[in-house]
Design a protein around this motif. Structure first.
Motif, PDB file in Angstrom:
ATOM      1  N   VAL A 136       0.839  -1.201   0.000  1.00  0.00           N
ATOM      2  CA  VAL A 136       0.000   0.000   0.000  1.00  0.00           C
ATOM      3  C   VAL A 136       0.873   1.248   0.000  1.00  0.00           C
ATOM      4  N   ALA A 137       2.008   1.196   0.680  1.00  0.00           N
ATOM      5  CA  ALA A 137       2.916   2.344   0.710  1.00  0.00           C
ATOM      6  C   ALA A 137       3.489   2.643  -0.667  1.00  0.00           C
ATOM      7  N   ILE A 138       3.797   1.609  -1.438  1.00  0.00           N
ATOM      8  CA  ILE A 138       4.246   1.835  -2.819  1.00  0.00           C
ATOM      9  C   ILE A 138       3.153   2.558  -3.591  1.00  0.00           C
ATOM     10  N   ALA A 139       1.919   2.077  -3.450  1.00  0.00           N
ATOM     11  CA  ALA A 139       0.788   2.692  -4.150  1.00  0.00           C
ATOM     12  C   ALA A 139       0.587   4.137  -3.700  1.00  0.00           C
ATOM     13  N   VAL A 178      -0.849  -2.946  -7.992  1.00  0.00           N
ATOM     14  CA  VAL A 178       0.553  -2.584  -7.746  1.00  0.00           C
ATOM     15  C   VAL A 178       1.477  -3.582  -8.435  1.00  0.00           C
ATOM     16  N   SER A 179       1.164  -4.871  -8.326  1.00  0.00           N
ATOM     17  CA  SER A 179       1.978  -5.898  -8.976  1.00  0.00           C
ATOM     18  C   SER A 179       2.005  -5.690 -10.484  1.00  0.00           C
ATOM     19  N   ALA A 180       0.835  -5.439 -11.065  1.00  0.00           N
ATOM     20  CA  ALA A 180       0.762  -5.236 -12.513  1.00  0.00           C
ATOM     21  C   ALA A 180       1.538  -3.992 -12.936  1.00  0.00           C
ATOM     22  N   LEU A 181       1.455  -2.949 -12.137  1.00  0.00           N
ATOM     23  CA  LEU A 181       2.161  -1.708 -12.441  1.00  0.00           C
ATOM     24  C   LEU A 181       3.669  -1.917 -12.369  1.00  0.00           C
ATOM     25  N   LEU A 182       4.128  -2.632 -11.342  1.00  0.00           N
ATOM     26  CA  LEU A 182       5.557  -2.889 -11.171  1.00  0.00           C
ATOM     27  C   LEU A 182       6.114  -3.755 -12.304  1.00  0.00           C
ATOM     28  N   LYS A 183       5.289  -4.649 -12.832  1.00  0.00           N
ATOM     29  CA  LYS A 183       5.710  -5.518 -13.927  1.00  0.00           C
ATOM     30  C   LYS A 183       5.640  -4.823 -15.282  1.00  0.00           C
ATOM     31  N   GLY A 184       5.028  -3.655 -15.311  1.00  0.00           N
ATOM     32  CA  GLY A 184       4.855  -2.960 -16.578  1.00  0.00           C
ATOM     33  C   GLY A 184       3.689  -3.472 -17.384  1.00  0.00           C
ATOM     34  N   ALA A 185       2.812  -4.259 -16.742  1.00  0.00           N
ATOM     35  CA  ALA A 185       1.653  -4.808 -17.444  1.00  0.00           C
ATOM     36  C   ALA A 185       0.578  -3.759 -17.688  1.00  0.00           C
ATOM     37  N   VAL A 186       0.567  -2.707 -16.869  1.00  0.00           N
ATOM     38  CA  VAL A 186      -0.354  -1.589 -17.051  1.00  0.00           C
ATOM     39  C   VAL A 186       0.416  -0.295 -16.841  1.00  0.00           C
ATOM     40  N   SER A 187      -0.068   0.758 -17.455  1.00  0.00           N
ATOM     41  CA  SER A 187       0.516   2.078 -17.234  1.00  0.00           C
ATOM     42  C   SER A 187      -0.129   2.707 -16.013  1.00  0.00           C
ATOM     43  N   LEU A 188       0.435   3.802 -15.547  1.00  0.00           N
ATOM     44  CA  LEU A 188      -0.146   4.496 -14.396  1.00  0.00           C
ATOM     45  C   LEU A 188      -1.563   4.967 -14.696  1.00  0.00           C
ATOM     46  N   ASP A 189      -1.779   5.523 -15.878  1.00  0.00           N
ATOM     47  CA  ASP A 189      -3.127   5.985 -16.240  1.00  0.00           C
ATOM     48  C   ASP A 189      -4.105   4.818 -16.305  1.00  0.00           C
ATOM     49  N   GLU A 190      -3.656   3.690 -16.845  1.00  0.00           N
ATOM     50  CA  GLU A 190      -4.523   2.512 -16.926  1.00  0.00           C
ATOM     51  C   GLU A 190      -4.853   1.994 -15.528  1.00  0.00           C
ATOM     52  N   ALA A 191      -3.856   1.971 -14.636  1.00  0.00           N
ATOM     53  CA  ALA A 191      -4.093   1.500 -13.271  1.00  0.00           C
ATOM     54  C   ALA A 191      -5.117   2.382 -12.576  1.00  0.00           C
ATOM     55  N   LYS A 192      -4.968   3.702 -12.718  1.00  0.00           N
ATOM     56  CA  LYS A 192      -5.919   4.633 -12.105  1.00  0.00           C
ATOM     57  C   LYS A 192      -7.323   4.406 -12.649  1.00  0.00           C
ATOM     58  N   ASP A 193      -7.461   4.296 -13.962  1.00  0.00           N
ATOM     59  CA  ASP A 193      -8.782   4.131 -14.561  1.00  0.00           C
ATOM     60  C   ASP A 193      -9.419   2.795 -14.167  1.00  0.00           C
ATOM     61  N   LEU A 194      -8.621   1.744 -14.094  1.00  0.00           N
ATOM     62  CA  LEU A 194      -9.161   0.438 -13.730  1.00  0.00           C
ATOM     63  C   LEU A 194      -9.665   0.424 -12.294  1.00  0.00           C
TER      64      LEU A 194
END
Length: 322
Positions: A190-193, A295-311
């Protein structure tokens, strides 16, 4: 010569801070580091300038590159990264046998999803294990700043609590070893997020919302894995979450902050929340653990920051307790 009262295995910042704090009381403490060159520097400088500068060693603190020297103590604090716990226990099983083994790391083993005490019990069946966790920064502990932590064990623990507490390091005894460890592990995710949110300029309100929903999913997972939700309202859950998500002293928060700004994090830093996010995401679904999985998907590059926010924002509306 009388052996140490306490052995600290791992001379990172937190292990060093604990060793200093305990030795300041006059307890005989031996701090072990794998790197002989690092040990030589610490012996010469009477300080861990590489990991915890500005915190001199008390006279009753010794350092060694020989694990067997530290392991003669009846109480061993394991302050190595979570991903190294199994290797340490397997390599030194005979030396660790019959001792109190106190896990001072926060995370989940990547390959198995096991918590540190579960790894110790798998390698050393019948071992007396405990976990020391809660809101704390190594430099605060080393400098004698008031700190309160949770000491969780299923093996009694009153004598262990007495042996490890100091005037400035207050320990609260608990029995929920699972809940205490999951609180400490997942607050890093959660702290990373939270760092990503602020680094990307999404604002303080977004961070508060993220912390609250992240706290809810930590409680769900703890309960599902045999822990108690109530544990998460204490130092090992809520207390640690607040500290780690609001201070740039937190490596996990700084890691997220760097990512949110579009910068490259320091690869030399051990960021426990990264492996924890991947380990939990591999076992849980995104509906149960949306923040962790994202967070895992973001760290792996599977989603972008904008995609993570929208999802996350497009997830179905639900009851707050859900």
């Amino acid at each position: 010569m009388t052996g140490p009262d306490i052995g600290v295995l791992g001379a990172g910042a937190f292990g060093t801070g604990l060793a200093i704090a305990l030795a300041q009381t006059g307890r005989r403490v031996t701090l072990w580091a794998r790197d002989a060159a690092q040990v030589a520097r610490m012996q010469a400088e009477r300080e861990n300038t590489a990991r915890l500068p500005g915190a001199p060693f008390p006279d009753s603190l010794t350092v060694t590159a020989e694990l067997a020297e530290a392991a003669t103590a009846p109480i061993l604090l394991l302050a190595v990264p979570t991903q190294q716990v199994r290797r340490l226990a397997e390599a030194h099983a005979a030396a660790l046998a019959g001792r109190w083994l106190v896990a001072c790391c926060k995370g989940v083993e990547l390959d198995t999803g096991l918590l540190p005490t579960q790894v110790l019990q798998a390698v050393l069946p019948g071992a007396r294990v405990a976990v020391l966790t809660g809101p704390s920064f190594a430099i605060d502990i080393a400098r004698g700043k008031p700190t309160a932590l949770t000491l969780a064990t299923a093996h009694g623990g009153a004598e262990l609590q007495e042996a490890l507490a100091t005037h400035n390091l207050r320990l609260y005894l608990a029995e929920d070893v699972i809940g205490a460890q999951l609180g400490g592990a997942l607050k890093n995710v959660v702290a990373i997020a939270a760092g990503v949110v602020l680094g990307a300029g999404l604002g303080e309100s977004a961070r508060a919302a993220l912390m609250t929903r992240g706290f809810a999913e930590i409680g769900r997972l703890a309960q599902a894995r045999g822990g108690q939700r109530e544990t998460l309202f204490g130092l090992s859950g809520f207390g640690d979450l607040v500290l780690t998500c609001t201070s740039e002293k937190s490596r996990n928060f700084r890691h997220g902050l760097t990512l949110g700004r579009g910068e490259v994090p320091d690869a030399a830093q051990t960021i426990e929340g990264v492996m924890t996010a991947h380990a939990i995401a591999a076992q849980e679904d995104a509906d149960t653990m949306p923040v962790t999985c994202m967070v895992s998907a973001l760290l792996k590059g599977a989603v972008s920051l904008d995609e993570a926010k929208d999802l996350l924002l497009s997830r179905p509306l639900r009851h707050e307790r859900g």
